[in-house]
Design an enzyme around this catalytic site. Structure first.
Site, PDB file in Angstrom:
ATOM      1  N   ASP A 151       1.062  -1.069  -0.143  1.00 40.27           N
ATOM      2  CA  ASP A 151      -0.118  -0.049  -0.270  1.00 40.27           C
ATOM      3  C   ASP A 151       0.911   0.863   0.370  1.00 40.27           C
ATOM      4  O   ASP A 151       2.031   1.169   0.586  1.00 40.27           O
ATOM      5  CB  ASP A 151      -1.180   0.081   1.142  1.00 40.27           C
ATOM      6  CG  ASP A 151      -2.271  -0.923   0.955  1.00 40.27           C
ATOM      7  OD1 ASP A 151      -2.246  -1.942   0.126  1.00 40.27           O
ATOM      8  OD2 ASP A 151      -2.762  -1.804   2.070  1.00 40.27           O
ATOM      9  N   ASP A 185      -6.863  -1.063  -4.742  1.00 43.18           N
ATOM     10  CA  ASP A 185      -8.286  -1.052  -3.769  1.00 43.18           C
ATOM     11  C   ASP A 185      -9.413   0.265  -4.407  1.00 43.18           C
ATOM     12  O   ASP A 185     -10.504  -0.172  -3.890  1.00 43.18           O
ATOM     13  CB  ASP A 185      -7.600  -0.287  -2.364  1.00 43.18           C
ATOM     14  CG  ASP A 185      -6.972  -1.673  -1.482  1.00 43.18           C
ATOM     15  OD1 ASP A 185      -7.441  -2.761  -2.094  1.00 43.18           O
ATOM     16  OD2 ASP A 185      -5.759  -1.125  -0.602  1.00 43.18           O
TER      17      ASP A 185
END
Length: 210
Positions: A151, A185
């Site tokens: 991430d 995401d």
């Protein structure tokens, strides 16, 4: 929208997702950040669980973290086949374009994170105090199915110290928006938002003949 066009969309999202992850993994140390704007940073973290770092073992105490990780990864793999079949089915039946795009986004995002979970532990060494190397001579940081999701997108839109008189949270630092996420995401979230916002277009009711 045809199946070929949806596959092209999936490939584009996967390329952007994986290129960004590989770049971050091979240029940043873990928790290293770079400020793009005051409200947007590139901040490298790794997610070992579900959304927002939640783990199955947080809910099921008798399962250890490694077993839970494998179970989660296998569940994602099974789920991606289900989403893939759904995409094939709706394109074959010429369902609304918004539905096909939404499913394609969800599929691409889910597949992007599955690649991390399945392969990254083998493909990269760890990022603790160093920049990771792709296919390092010393081997990866973990085994197959134990990879961590990369991430890097962080939007600290509001950062304030809460007043001390506030119950429970007084004096603490409030950060909005705190979660760190990735392109996959974004694709998944966009797909679900499309299904909610354009629900009537995505799932039109069949006209009843009188």
């Amino acid at each position: 929208m045809s199946l070929k066009k949806s596959i092209v969309l999936i490939i584009i999202i996967l390329l952007i997702d994986q290129i960004s992850k590989v770049y971050i993994k091979t240029h940043f140390q873990l928790q290293q950040s770079f400020e793009v704007f005051s409200w947007f940073q590139i901040y490298f973290i790794e997610n070992d669980g579900m959304a927002w770092g939640t783990k199955i073992s947080d809910f099921v105490s008798f399962i250890d973290d490694r077993t839970a990780k494998v179970a989660l990864t296998l569940f994602r793999v099974v789920a991606i086949f289900g989403i893939g079949y759904w995409l094939f089915d709706v394109t074959k039946k010429h369902k609304p374009k918004v539905l096909i795009i939404a499913i394609a986004l969800i599929f691409a995002g889910a597949l992007g994170n599955i690649i991390d979970s399945v392969f990254y532990g083998v493909l990269f060494n760890d990022s603790y105090g160093q920049v990771a190397t792709f296919l390092s001579e010393t081997g990866g940081y973990d085994s197959l199915l134990h990879g961590k999701v990369v991430d890097m997108l962080y939007f600290p839109l509001i950062e304030v110290d809460l007043p001390s008189w506030l119950p429970f949270y007084g004096g603490k630092r409030f950060n909005f928006f705190e979660p760190v996420f990735n392109v996959a995401d974004v694709a998944i979230s966009t797909g679900f938002i499309m299904l909610i916002v354009f629900n009537k277009k995505a799932f039109p009711k069949a006209e009843i003949e009188v």
